[in-house]
Design an enzyme around this catalytic site. Structure first.
Site, PDB file in Angstrom:
ATOM      1  N   LYS A 275       0.813  -1.093   0.098  1.00  0.00           N
ATOM      2  CA  LYS A 275      -0.126  -0.032   0.028  1.00  0.00           C
ATOM      3  C   LYS A 275       0.986   1.254   0.040  1.00  0.00           C
ATOM      4  CE  LYS A 275      -3.621  -1.770   2.677  1.00  0.00           C
ATOM      5  NZ  LYS A 275      -4.899  -1.528   1.485  1.00  0.00           N
ATOM      6  N   ARG A 349     -10.946 -11.123   1.123  1.00  0.00           N
ATOM      7  CA  ARG A 349     -11.710 -12.029   0.743  1.00  0.00           C
ATOM      8  C   ARG A 349     -11.119 -13.333   0.636  1.00  0.00           C
ATOM      9  NH1 ARG A 349     -11.666  -8.503  -4.714  1.00  0.00           N
ATOM     10  NH2 ARG A 349     -11.295  -6.948  -2.983  1.00  0.00           N
TER      11      ARG A 349
END
Length: 492
Positions: A275, A349
């Site tokens: 990130k 997920r």
């Protein structure tokens, strides 16, 4: 915090602070009684322009001759009836003021308020929740501890005593307890709240509680179960992953449980798909789903709801290292479906899908996963509602209704087959991201839907609602109120 109900005359109450909500242009109910007891003090304040009753206005009266209270806090309600959010904003501001005043107790008068479509029981529950939330402090890492919040008791004024209202106060207190637990877990830094710490907190639910059992799966056990998708996220970290299963047996043995699944990424660096550095510190909040599930479990236990509830929390730390999963790697999930990991920052997920497969063994009546899953949902919905996806219209409608009733709102989102088409991979059964940035929250939900074929399922994307940034940085504890309201309806 202690909550109680008072039906006697408010003007004689021995309290550190009497909180009166007065409408603009008129004095009714308790405000009128206080005005008479103080020889027209409130009327004089209105005439002089010191208090108008405009919505959100506050005025503290330190001298209250003629009253049992040591001081009076006047709160303006405006001219028109309040809606849910208007009531919450008003009570929240009053509770914040009580904390700032450092009073030990208060008498809160909200019965005279005109709140559209809401009875006194609803107001009582919300007032108790909001006051309970107002006393939350996170000072664990302060070298010089600030003074503890003095407010310990809030009494609600009501013209009639009622078991329903007393029960509403108790429920509001329990919801605040769950919300504050979720906030505490969220606000903890990643070096204090890692997967092992979350396992410890999960075990605490079962301590001295025969209705609760906790099981913790370590990486060896998860490997044996085939939970390779979850393990692919923890592969780069020195902190081993854990899956925590908390079972609350409050219903009949034959009752099918509701299963809550929480994303517990205790820190998300993005892995190899690192990130940007800006605001990366806020990625300690990426375990907001697991914090919410724990908070909901806390409230359900305190309320003693007659329901069977299972909490499954997948806890990992997503870090880059020589052992970390790489973009392009393919893993086999517990369901048997293979996943091409195109972006290691789409990791939530990968954790949830194995927990969802694990949930099948409970033959649940419903499964709800909660996750700070996508920044994309903030672009779509902002920070006001939680996004609701579901493969069952009735379940979706129940969650929307629970959000409206609890004033912890959610909004239904589409989950059409077209979005699932974007997850096709040339090398595996599916890939973990869609074809592009467009509809990123929906394609994430579509990925999860492929693992929810054996039960009614809903996905709550709370990336926009679990924490605040900026000057008021901190966890919110949402959507604990929504989930508790849903579970309360199921229990009935």
């Amino acid at each position: 915090m202690e909550f109680s109900l008072r039906t006697a005359d408010a003007t004689t109450a021995k309290t550190a602070c009497l909180v009166i909500v007065a409408a603009e242009g008129k004095l009714t109910g308790v405000a009128n009684a206080v005005d008479k007891a103080t020889n027209g003090t409130l009327t004089a304040l209105v005439k002089s322009g010191d208090f108008s009753g405009k919505k959100g206005e506050q005025l503290l009266l330190p001298v209250t001759n003629g009253l049992g209270a040591q001081r009076v806090l006047l709160v303006g309600a405006g001219k028109d009836a309040l809606n849910d959010q208007g009531f919450i904003k008003l009570v929240k501001a009053a509770a914040k003021k009580l904390v700032a005043l450092k009073v030990k107790d208060a008498l809160l008068c909200v019965e005279d308020l005109d709140v559209t479509g809401r009875d006194m029981a609803w107001r009582a529950q919300q007032a108790a929740r909001l006051c309970g939330e107002a006393v939350y402090q996170f000072t664990k890492f302060k070298s010089k501890k600030p003074p503890k919040v003095a407010l310990k008791k809030v009494t609600l004024q009501s013209s009639k005593g009622s078991a329903t209202i007393k029960n509403a106060l108790a429920n509001g207190r329990a919801i605040a307890s769950g919300v504050n637990l979720a906030r505490e877990l969220g606000d903890l830094p990643g070096n204090a709240c890692d997967p092992s710490y979350m396992a410890t907190r999960g075990r605490a639910f079962a301590k001295n509680n025969p209705k609760v059992t906790t099981k913790v799966l370590d990486e060896k056990q998860m490997k044996a179960l085939g939970m390779n998708s979850l393990l692919s996220v923890s592969a780069g970290s020195d902190n081993p992953g854990k899956t925590v299963i908390v079972e609350y047996k409050g219903g009949k043995k034959t009752d099918k449980p509701v299963v809550l699944i929480g994303k517990g990424v205790t820190f998300d660096s993005g892995g190899i798909s690192l990130k940007p550095g800006q605001s990366m510190d806020e990625m300690k909040y990426d375990m907001g789903g697991s914090a919410t599930v724990y908070g909901t479990m806390q409230t359900v236990i305190e309320m003693g709801l007659p329901i069977n509830l299972v909490a499954i929390v997948g806890c990992v730390e997503n870090m880059p290292s020589g052992k970390a999963t790489k973009p392009g790697d393919i893993v086999t999930s517990m369901s048997g479906l293979t996943i091409e990991v195109l972006n290691t920052d789409a990791e939530g997920r990968l954790v949830l899908c194995d927990c969802m497969t694990y949930a099948e063994r409970y033959k649940p009546q419903a499964v709800i996963d909660v996750a700070t899953l996508t920044g994309a949902i903030i672009i779509g919905l902002g920070h006001h509602p939680t996004a609701i996806y579901s493969n069952n219209d009735e379940l979706s409608e129940q969650l929307v209704a629970a959000g409206n009733e609890s004033a912890d709102r959610g909004w239904p989102m589409p989950l059409w087959d077209e979005y699932g088409e974007e997850l096709k991979s040339p090398f595996a059964d599916l890939q973990n991201i869609g074809a592009g940035r467009a509809g990123g929250s929906i394609t994430a939900a579509a990925f999860l839907a492929k693992f929810a074929t054996k039960y009614n399922w809903a996905h709550l994307d709370i990336a926009g609602t679990f924490w605040n940034s900026g000057a008021n940085k901190g966890a919110t504890g949402r959507p604990v109120p929504m989930l508790v309201e849903y579970l309360s309806k199921v229990a009935k």
